[in-house]
Write a protein that holds these residues in place. Sequence first.
Motif, PDB file in Angstrom:
ATOM      1  N   MET A   1       0.831  -1.635   0.239  1.00  0.00           N
ATOM      2  CA  MET A   1       0.141  -0.174  -0.246  1.00  0.00           C
ATOM      3  C   MET A   1       0.814   1.144   0.138  1.00  0.00           C
ATOM      4  N   ILE A   2       0.253   1.962  -0.593  1.00  0.00           N
ATOM      5  CA  ILE A   2       0.923   3.440  -1.000  1.00  0.00           C
ATOM      6  C   ILE A   2       0.209   4.811  -0.805  1.00  0.00           C
ATOM      7  N   ALA A   3       0.827   5.194   0.327  1.00  0.00           N
ATOM      8  CA  ALA A   3      -0.641   6.395   0.487  1.00  0.00           C
ATOM      9  C   ALA A   3       0.333   7.411   0.899  1.00  0.00           C
ATOM     10  N   HIS A   4      -0.598   8.584   0.001  1.00  0.00           N
ATOM     11  CA  HIS A   4       0.213  10.312   0.629  1.00  0.00           C
ATOM     12  C   HIS A   4      -1.034  11.150   1.458  1.00  0.00           C
ATOM     13  N   PHE A   5      -0.064  11.546   2.126  1.00  0.00           N
ATOM     14  CA  PHE A   5      -0.321  13.050   2.612  1.00  0.00           C
ATOM     15  C   PHE A   5       0.366  14.079   3.260  1.00  0.00           C
ATOM     16  N   ASP A   6      -0.420  15.195   3.225  1.00  0.00           N
ATOM     17  CA  ASP A   6       0.555  16.313   3.629  1.00  0.00           C
ATOM     18  C   ASP A   6       1.747  16.470   2.024  1.00  0.00           C
ATOM     19  N   VAL A   7       3.079  16.170   3.579  1.00  0.00           N
ATOM     20  CA  VAL A   7       4.300  16.063   1.992  1.00  0.00           C
ATOM     21  C   VAL A   7       4.676  14.635   2.497  1.00  0.00           C
ATOM     22  N   TYR A   8       4.087  14.093   2.943  1.00  0.00           N
ATOM     23  CA  TYR A   8       4.664  12.612   2.973  1.00  0.00           C
ATOM     24  C   TYR A   8       3.738  11.075   2.315  1.00  0.00           C
ATOM     25  N   THR A   9       4.912  10.471   1.992  1.00  0.00           N
ATOM     26  CA  THR A   9       4.696   8.986   1.927  1.00  0.00           C
ATOM     27  C   THR A   9       4.347   7.874   2.520  1.00  0.00           C
ATOM     28  N   PHE A  10       3.423   7.107   2.105  1.00  0.00           N
ATOM     29  CA  PHE A  10       3.433   6.728   2.656  1.00  0.00           C
ATOM     30  C   PHE A  10       3.677   5.153   2.476  1.00  0.00           C
ATOM     31  N   ASP A  11       4.838   3.800   2.754  1.00  0.00           N
ATOM     32  CA  ASP A  11       4.400   2.910   1.763  1.00  0.00           C
ATOM     33  C   ASP A  11       4.745   1.799   2.410  1.00  0.00           C
ATOM     34  N   SER A  12       4.293   0.849   2.610  1.00  0.00           N
ATOM     35  CA  SER A  12       4.242  -0.647   3.624  1.00  0.00           C
ATOM     36  C   SER A  12       4.877  -1.636   3.143  1.00  0.00           C
ATOM     37  N   ASP A  13       5.438  -1.929   1.711  1.00  0.00           N
ATOM     38  CA  ASP A  13       5.676  -2.812   1.498  1.00  0.00           C
ATOM     39  C   ASP A  13       7.483  -2.352   1.735  1.00  0.00           C
ATOM     40  N   LYS A  14       7.743  -1.410   1.701  1.00  0.00           N
ATOM     41  CA  LYS A  14       9.503  -0.747   1.826  1.00  0.00           C
ATOM     42  C   LYS A  14       9.028  -0.313   3.604  1.00  0.00           C
ATOM     43  N   ARG A  15       8.067  -0.483   4.058  1.00  0.00           N
ATOM     44  CA  ARG A  15       8.283  -0.021   6.056  1.00  0.00           C
ATOM     45  C   ARG A  15       8.681   1.463   5.626  1.00  0.00           C
ATOM     46  N   GLN A  16       8.043   2.294   5.129  1.00  0.00           N
ATOM     47  CA  GLN A  16       8.827   3.611   4.942  1.00  0.00           C
ATOM     48  C   GLN A  16       8.242   4.597   5.322  1.00  0.00           C
ATOM     49  N   VAL A  17       8.233   5.788   5.746  1.00  0.00           N
ATOM     50  CA  VAL A  17       7.098   6.812   5.830  1.00  0.00           C
ATOM     51  C   VAL A  17       8.687   8.181   5.404  1.00  0.00           C
ATOM     52  N   THR A  18       8.414   8.764   3.479  1.00  0.00           N
ATOM     53  CA  THR A  18       9.069   9.584   4.221  1.00  0.00           C
ATOM     54  C   THR A  18       8.295  11.165   4.079  1.00  0.00           C
TER      55      THR A  18
END
Length: 214
Positions: A1-18
């Motif tokens: 799952m990839i989701a974008h909010f505000d200035v952030y990107t959430f990537d569940s596969d990479k277990r990473q928020v940027t």
Amino acid sequence: MIAHFDVYTFDSDKRQVTAGGTVVHLTPKAFDLLSILISEAPRVVTKSDLHRRLWPDTFVADATLVSLIKELRRELRNRESDTPTIRTAHGVGYAFSGPLLAPAPGRPDIARWIEMGTRRIPLQPGDNVIGRDPSATVWIDLEGVSRRHARIVIDDRGARLEDLGSKNGTKLRSVRLEGPAVLRDGDDIAVGLTLMLYRVSDLGISTATVVAPD
């Protein structure tokens, strides 16, 4: 799952928020908590459900969950009580209340939301309840609004508005509802004395700030 909010990107596969290419450092449990809240957004996830999913075989005090919520708000630079990305439903649980720029299941080209003053509230496929219930998608804690006042149902046929037997009624385009009614982009909705606007677009949801109650 990839989701974008505000200035952030959430990537569940990479277990990473940027944020702008920079990694936001979250502890593993805080990341898991954020993943649950995003996947369930905008629904309120109860504390008991969060405990069960985060610590399935261990008893953990509520203070530990509160600490994770504080970590998310701190790292996502969202500690202001009037614009919480992570909303507290007091006595119930927590909800992700920021605008998620993610494809909708089955209809990746369509975004639907409610505008109410400065608030932008994303709508999801299925039932979107409007009312004073803390678990409502469109939570309105104002006089004249019933606990479960109305709902917007979204499916493959589009969106429909329906009053849920509220005391003060629901109006669509200034006409009181007597049954389910089809919604169109730009329709004005009155829930009691509270006014809002229904929006739909194939270009995605507005990125204006969501101001949600804490």
